[in-house]
Write a protein that holds these residues in place. Structure first.
Motif, PDB file in Angstrom:
ATOM      1  N   SER A  75      -0.194   1.747   3.755  1.00 37.07           N
ATOM      2  CA  SER A  75      -1.366   1.241   2.312  1.00 37.07           C
ATOM      3  C   SER A  75      -3.004   0.468   3.121  1.00 37.07           C
ATOM      4  O   SER A  75      -3.450   0.152   1.995  1.00 37.07           O
ATOM      5  CB  SER A  75       0.075   0.660   1.389  1.00 37.07           C
ATOM      6  N   GLN A  86      -0.312   4.299  -9.869  1.00 39.45           N
ATOM      7  CA  GLN A  86       0.571   3.427 -10.746  1.00 39.45           C
ATOM      8  C   GLN A  86       0.425   1.852 -10.153  1.00 39.45           C
ATOM      9  O   GLN A  86      -0.473   1.926  -8.985  1.00 39.45           O
ATOM     10  CB  GLN A  86       1.933   3.034  -9.424  1.00 39.45           C
ATOM     11  N   ALA A  92       1.532  -0.737  -9.680  1.00 40.28           N
ATOM     12  CA  ALA A  92       1.275  -1.300  -7.883  1.00 40.28           C
ATOM     13  C   ALA A  92       0.362  -1.142  -6.528  1.00 40.28           C
ATOM     14  O   ALA A  92       0.306  -1.100  -5.286  1.00 40.28           O
ATOM     15  CB  ALA A  92       2.486  -1.179  -7.280  1.00 40.28           C
ATOM     16  N   HIS A  93      -0.147   0.857  -6.953  1.00 39.03           N
ATOM     17  CA  HIS A  93      -1.284   0.450  -6.255  1.00 39.03           C
ATOM     18  C   HIS A  93      -2.798   0.659  -5.967  1.00 39.03           C
ATOM     19  O   HIS A  93      -3.019   0.246  -7.720  1.00 39.03           O
ATOM     20  CB  HIS A  93      -1.297   2.476  -5.658  1.00 39.03           C
ATOM     21  N   GLN A 107       6.184   3.399  -6.320  1.00 40.22           N
ATOM     22  CA  GLN A 107       6.527   2.939  -5.676  1.00 40.22           C
ATOM     23  C   GLN A 107       8.200   2.309  -5.356  1.00 40.22           C
ATOM     24  O   GLN A 107       9.003   2.183  -4.181  1.00 40.22           O
ATOM     25  CB  GLN A 107       5.627   1.752  -5.770  1.00 40.22           C
ATOM     26  N   GLN A 108       9.404   2.668  -6.147  1.00 38.67           N
ATOM     27  CA  GLN A 108      10.777   1.816  -6.510  1.00 38.67           C
ATOM     28  C   GLN A 108      10.988   2.780  -5.260  1.00 38.67           C
ATOM     29  O   GLN A 108      12.191   2.783  -5.187  1.00 38.67           O
ATOM     30  CB  GLN A 108      11.286   1.985  -7.828  1.00 38.67           C
ATOM     31  N   ASP A 168      10.548   1.550  -2.172  1.00 40.95           N
ATOM     32  CA  ASP A 168      11.259  -0.016  -1.897  1.00 40.95           C
ATOM     33  C   ASP A 168      12.471   0.211  -1.762  1.00 40.95           C
ATOM     34  O   ASP A 168      13.497  -0.137  -1.159  1.00 40.95           O
ATOM     35  CB  ASP A 168      11.093  -0.780  -3.430  1.00 40.95           C
TER      36      ASP A 168
END
Ligand code: FA5
Ligand code: MG
Length: 420
Positions: free
Chosen positions: A154, A193, A195-196, A269-270, A273
């Motif tokens: 990432s 997302q 998170a991104h 992303q979950q 994760d």
């Protein structure tokens, strides 16, 4: 629910050598259980196996996995992929359950978490999947999917890899005859997302699209079926899956129709994760092998993939796309005739005309299976296999014997052969 299928619920059901105690969710039927373990896509000369090999060789630097058992937990099939608790796919009306903690996977995505968790960064996974669904020519309760995913770092490293790979793929596609109807990589209705990093998310979405456009070109490019010079048409559509965003579906224009081939997106992303894959971002796709094979091989009915009839299986060769020729749905009845030729000989076409004259449309095909000349006497013999099969009814063996006897009689009469 099970009461509609069983008069009494058995205490347990067995599948692939394992016993599963039943409960009120048990709804697997014996017709479905019988399909488990056939692994059609592993046969290199079955259309599904030919297609599986084509996709694997397109993604040649991906690790291609097969043979994972179809029984998974509802957690693998749904929860790990962030399906909400009330999602309709979970219902016993939509999925096959052995009991409330074991089910037949409904999609290959059920193996995403375990595969990411093993550290796979570029992978394909092919498998049989099971759904309680409508019944028609393109829907069957068992079908095959191929999942593919690619993981990127990432940080700056991932960004550099994506930029280089996207430039390479875009260059290849710019030279190809392909017309793409696109949607924005990201939009208010198909968001990236939280998170991104938005730039990275766009690069990943772009890499997914370029990779799949390139796959469509290698699968359909030579078989687009359009006018000479007409490019392959591929259409991208916004979609929704609980385990990806942004998400898309891909359709291909083939013989006058748009056909849905696959679903895909940027992995939630979950999911990564849960698989303990840190500092990474990934795309994934899931394609329906039957849908693509029906197009490529002109197979008109999804039930044919399960056929063990040599008239189906013998039409396909490993590594080759060929056009399926339909045959009667009534059983074939094979009869052989072998004979010594007279001095005048006998041409294959003469034999076929004689069979056609005598048996009419009851004959489906004739194959020369042996052609032999005796080393000493120099006499020649031939053996033909005749397939008697009606187009519109089941032919009895007695009837086929009668017709075959007439063929033999006129063969002796017209060509003076000696039956062996
Ligand atoms: C899925 O199954 C997702 N798991 C795909 C996916 C993977 C999305 C990874 C995002 C990331 P869907 O239910 O649309 O999506 O099925 C995918 C493909 O399977 C369809 O495009 C179609 O080609 C095929 N398919 C779906 N249902 C059937 C059916 N009953 N018979 C034959 N093929 C089917
Ligand atoms: Mg779909």
């Amino acid at each position: 629910q099970y009461r509609r299928c069983y008069s009494t619920r058995p205490p347990s059901v067995s599948l692939l050598g394992k016993e599963y105690p039943t409960d009120k969710t048990t709804n697997i039927t014996s017709a479905i259980a019988d399909k488990v373990g056939r692994n059609l896509y592993m046969n290199p000369s079955h259309p599904l196996g030919i297609l599986h090999a084509l996709v694997s060789s397109h993604f040649r630097d991906f690790n291609s996995m097969v043979g994972l058992p179809p029984v998974v937990t509802p957690a693998q099939n749904f929860d790990d992929l962030s399906f909400p608790p009330d999602h309709p796919g979970r219902a016993v009306t939509d999925s096959y359950y052995l009991n409330d903690s074991a089910m037949l996977r409904t999609h290959t995505s059920a193996h995403e978490v375990e595969t990411f968790a093993r550290g796979e960064r570029r992978w394909l996974l092919s498998a049989d999947v099971y759904r309680r669904d409508e019944i028609d020519a393109s829907h069957y309760p068992v079908f095959h999917q191929m999942e593919g995913a690619r993981v990127f770092a990432s940080g700056a490293e991932g960004r550099a890899e994506l930029e280089a790979d996207n430039a390479r793929l875009a260059g290849e596609l710019a030279r190809a005859r392909i017309a793409i109807e696109d949607v924005p990589h990201v939009s208010p209705t198909n968001p990236a997302q939280a998170a991104h990093d938005p730039v990275l998310a766009e690069l990943v979405a772009q890499n997914l699209k370029l990779s799949l456009n390139s796959l469509m070109l290698s699968l359909f490019g030579d078989h687009a079926g359009g006018e000479a010079g007409e490019p392959l048409r591929v259409r991208w559509i916004e979609a929704f899956f609980p385990f990806t965003t942004p998400s898309y579906e891909v359709e291909v224009f083939f013989r006058g129709k748009w056909l849905e081939i696959l679903g895909c997106g940027v992995v939630q992303q979950q999911t990564l994760d849960r698989a303990n894959v840190p500092n990474s971002i990934s795309w994934a796709f899931g394609l329906g092998l039957e849908r693509i094979a029906m197009i490529l091989f002109s197979i008109p009915d999804i039930r044919l993939f399960w056929s063990q009839d040599p008239r189906f299986l013998s039409q396909f060769t490993a590594g080759q796309i060929s056009t399926f020729k339909p045959y009667s749905k009534y059983p074939a009845c094979y009869k052989d005739v072998s004979f010594w030729l007279s001095e005048a000989g006998l041409h294959d076409n003469d034999f076929c005309d004689l069979v056609r004259d005598t048996a009419g449309d009851l004959v489906q095909d004739v194959v020369l299976i042996d052609d032999f000349t005796h080393p000493k006497t120099k006499r020649s013999s031939k053996c033909y296999r005749i397939n008697y099969c009606s187009m519109d009814r089941s032919l009895s063996n007695e009837e086929a014997n009668e017709v075959h006897a007439q063929v033999i009689a006129s063969l002796k009469d017209k060509f003076g052969v000696e039956i062996r």
